[in-house]
Write a protein that holds these residues in place. Structure first.
Motif, PDB file in Angstrom:
ATOM      1  N   VAL A  25     -27.166 -28.812  -5.425  1.00 42.45           N
ATOM      2  CA  VAL A  25     -25.862 -28.907  -6.083  1.00 42.45           C
ATOM      3  C   VAL A  25     -25.194 -27.540  -6.096  1.00 42.45           C
ATOM      4  N   LYS A  26     -23.941 -27.498  -5.621  1.00 40.06           N
ATOM      5  CA  LYS A  26     -23.170 -26.248  -5.581  1.00 40.06           C
ATOM      6  C   LYS A  26     -22.075 -26.201  -6.637  1.00 40.06           C
ATOM      7  N   GLY A  27     -21.654 -27.350  -7.127  1.00 40.01           N
ATOM      8  CA  GLY A  27     -20.535 -27.366  -8.066  1.00 40.01           C
ATOM      9  C   GLY A  27     -20.572 -28.587  -8.944  1.00 40.01           C
ATOM     10  N   ALA A  28     -19.466 -28.796  -9.618  1.00 38.60           N
ATOM     11  CA  ALA A  28     -19.338 -29.928 -10.534  1.00 38.60           C
ATOM     12  C   ALA A  28     -19.329 -31.235  -9.761  1.00 38.60           C
ATOM     13  N   GLY A  29     -19.541 -32.325 -10.473  1.00 38.95           N
ATOM     14  CA  GLY A  29     -19.474 -33.638  -9.855  1.00 38.95           C
ATOM     15  C   GLY A  29     -18.035 -34.098  -9.706  1.00 38.95           C
ATOM     16  N   VAL A  30     -17.827 -35.068  -8.831  1.00 41.56           N
ATOM     17  CA  VAL A  30     -16.494 -35.633  -8.632  1.00 41.56           C
ATOM     18  C   VAL A  30     -16.573 -37.153  -8.738  1.00 41.56           C
ATOM     19  N   ILE A  31     -15.514 -37.739  -9.268  1.00 45.27           N
ATOM     20  CA  ILE A  31     -15.362 -39.185  -9.302  1.00 45.27           C
ATOM     21  C   ILE A  31     -14.404 -39.537  -8.173  1.00 45.27           C
ATOM     22  N   VAL A  32     -14.828 -40.438  -7.306  1.00 46.43           N
ATOM     23  CA  VAL A  32     -14.003 -40.869  -6.177  1.00 46.43           C
ATOM     24  C   VAL A  32     -13.491 -42.273  -6.509  1.00 46.43           C
ATOM     25  N   ILE A  33     -12.190 -42.414  -6.623  1.00 44.56           N
ATOM     26  CA  ILE A  33     -11.603 -43.706  -6.968  1.00 44.56           C
ATOM     27  C   ILE A  33     -11.262 -44.449  -5.677  1.00 44.56           C
ATOM     28  N   GLN A  34     -11.702 -45.687  -5.615  1.00 47.93           N
ATOM     29  CA  GLN A  34     -11.484 -46.504  -4.422  1.00 47.93           C
ATOM     30  C   GLN A  34     -10.003 -46.750  -4.188  1.00 47.93           C
ATOM     31  N   GLU A  35      -9.661 -47.008  -2.933  1.00 50.95           N
ATOM     32  CA  GLU A  35      -8.326 -47.475  -2.603  1.00 50.95           C
ATOM     33  C   GLU A  35      -8.258 -48.949  -2.981  1.00 50.95           C
ATOM     34  N   TRP A  36      -7.144 -49.596  -2.762  1.00 51.75           N
ATOM     35  CA  TRP A  36      -7.029 -50.970  -3.231  1.00 51.75           C
ATOM     36  C   TRP A  36      -7.824 -51.958  -2.404  1.00 51.75           C
ATOM     37  N   TRP A  37      -8.484 -51.509  -1.353  1.00 51.46           N
ATOM     38  CA  TRP A  37      -9.334 -52.369  -0.524  1.00 51.46           C
ATOM     39  C   TRP A  37     -10.695 -52.626  -1.187  1.00 51.46           C
ATOM     40  N   GLY A  38     -11.056 -51.826  -2.166  1.00 54.12           N
ATOM     41  CA  GLY A  38     -12.356 -51.956  -2.815  1.00 54.12           C
ATOM     42  C   GLY A  38     -13.279 -50.815  -2.406  1.00 54.12           C
ATOM     43  N   LEU A  39     -14.540 -50.955  -2.755  1.00 57.98           N
ATOM     44  CA  LEU A  39     -15.535 -49.922  -2.440  1.00 57.98           C
ATOM     45  C   LEU A  39     -16.018 -50.155  -1.001  1.00 57.98           C
ATOM     46  N   VAL A  40     -15.177 -49.774  -0.063  1.00 54.00           N
ATOM     47  CA  VAL A  40     -15.404 -50.001   1.369  1.00 54.00           C
ATOM     48  C   VAL A  40     -16.186 -48.823   1.970  1.00 54.00           C
ATOM     49  N   PRO A  41     -16.690 -48.983   3.195  1.00 54.70           N
ATOM     50  CA  PRO A  41     -17.466 -47.912   3.828  1.00 54.70           C
ATOM     51  C   PRO A  41     -16.748 -46.551   3.859  1.00 54.70           C
ATOM     52  N   HIS A  42     -15.431 -46.547   4.002  1.00 59.04           N
ATOM     53  CA  HIS A  42     -14.700 -45.268   4.013  1.00 59.04           C
ATOM     54  C   HIS A  42     -14.895 -44.501   2.704  1.00 59.04           C
ATOM     55  N   ILE A  43     -14.847 -45.184   1.580  1.00 58.52           N
ATOM     56  CA  ILE A  43     -15.007 -44.528   0.279  1.00 58.52           C
ATOM     57  C   ILE A  43     -16.443 -44.023   0.123  1.00 58.52           C
ATOM     58  N   LYS A  44     -17.413 -44.796   0.590  1.00 58.72           N
ATOM     59  CA  LYS A  44     -18.800 -44.335   0.561  1.00 58.72           C
ATOM     60  C   LYS A  44     -18.966 -43.092   1.437  1.00 58.72           C
ATOM     61  N   ASP A  45     -18.282 -43.073   2.576  1.00 58.43           N
ATOM     62  CA  ASP A  45     -18.324 -41.907   3.459  1.00 58.43           C
ATOM     63  C   ASP A  45     -17.716 -40.680   2.788  1.00 58.43           C
ATOM     64  N   VAL A  46     -16.639 -40.869   2.042  1.00 63.47           N
ATOM     65  CA  VAL A  46     -16.031 -39.752   1.305  1.00 63.47           C
ATOM     66  C   VAL A  46     -17.051 -39.179   0.322  1.00 63.47           C
ATOM     67  N   CYS A  47     -17.762 -40.051  -0.394  1.00 64.01           N
ATOM     68  CA  CYS A  47     -18.804 -39.593  -1.322  1.00 64.01           C
ATOM     69  C   CYS A  47     -19.899 -38.828  -0.578  1.00 64.01           C
ATOM     70  N   ASP A  48     -20.322 -39.363   0.548  1.00 67.39           N
ATOM     71  CA  ASP A  48     -21.367 -38.698   1.332  1.00 67.39           C
ATOM     72  C   ASP A  48     -20.912 -37.320   1.807  1.00 67.39           C
ATOM     73  N   ARG A  49     -19.636 -37.190   2.176  1.00 70.90           N
ATOM     74  CA  ARG A  49     -19.116 -35.884   2.625  1.00 70.90           C
ATOM     75  C   ARG A  49     -19.062 -34.892   1.462  1.00 70.90           C
ATOM     76  N   PHE A  50     -18.693 -35.363   0.269  1.00 73.83           N
ATOM     77  CA  PHE A  50     -18.736 -34.477  -0.899  1.00 73.83           C
ATOM     78  C   PHE A  50     -20.171 -34.008  -1.147  1.00 73.83           C
ATOM     79  N   ALA A  51     -21.125 -34.939  -1.039  1.00 71.91           N
ATOM     80  CA  ALA A  51     -22.532 -34.574  -1.243  1.00 71.91           C
ATOM     81  C   ALA A  51     -22.985 -33.564  -0.193  1.00 71.91           C
ATOM     82  N   ALA A  52     -22.557 -33.730   1.048  1.00 73.12           N
ATOM     83  CA  ALA A  52     -22.915 -32.785   2.104  1.00 73.12           C
ATOM     84  C   ALA A  52     -22.360 -31.392   1.806  1.00 73.12           C
ATOM     85  N   ALA A  53     -21.253 -31.346   1.050  1.00 70.81           N
ATOM     86  CA  ALA A  53     -20.660 -30.071   0.667  1.00 70.81           C
ATOM     87  C   ALA A  53     -21.245 -29.518  -0.633  1.00 70.81           C
ATOM     88  N   GLY A  54     -22.195 -30.253  -1.244  1.00 68.02           N
ATOM     89  CA  GLY A  54     -22.874 -29.753  -2.431  1.00 68.02           C
ATOM     90  C   GLY A  54     -22.432 -30.341  -3.755  1.00 68.02           C
TER      91      GLY A  54
END
Length: 88
Positions: A25-54
Motif C-alpha cells: 500500500v502506497k496511499g489512501a484507499g479509493v472508492i470507485v463508483i460504477q457507471e450506469w452499466w453496473g459493476l462491469v469488467p471495466h470498473i473492476k479493471d479500474v480497481c485493479d489498476r489503482f491496486a497496481a499503483a499501490g
C-alpha cells in the motif's frame, strides 16, 4: 493482481463490492463508483489498476449483481436505485 468480489453487512442486509488490494500500500484507499452499466469488467479493471499503483480500491455493486449494455435497461436500473434510496 486481480481483485475479488466481497460481501459485507449493509442496512440490515448484505451488499457486494469488488475489492482490489495492492501487494504494498502506497496511499489512501479509493472508492470507485460504477457507471450506469453496473459493476462491469471495466470498473473492476479500474480497481485493479489503482491496486497496481499501490491503492486499495473498492467498487460497491449498486445494482446487486445486475449489469447491462442497453441504455434503456441502464436507465431502469438507475431509477430502481433511486427508488430504493428514497425509501431508506
Amino acid at each position: 493482481m486481480a481483485g475479488v468480489v466481497i460481501e459485507f453487512p449493509s442496512n440490515g442486509g448484505t451488499a457486494n463490492a469488488y475489492l482490489a488490494i495492492p501487494e504494498k500500500v502506497k496511499g489512501a484507499g479509493v472508492i470507485v463508483i460504477q457507471e450506469w452499466w453496473g459493476l462491469v469488467p471495466h470498473i473492476k479493471d479500474v480497481c485493479d489498476r489503482f491496486a497496481a499503483a499501490g491503492y486499495v480500491a473498492l467498487a460497491p455493486d449498486l445494482y446487486h449483481g445486475e449489469t447491462t449494455k442497453s441504455p434503456n435497461e441502464a436507465g431502469k436500473l438507475m431509477m430502481a436505485l433511486m427508488r430504493e434510496t428514497s425509501r431508506s
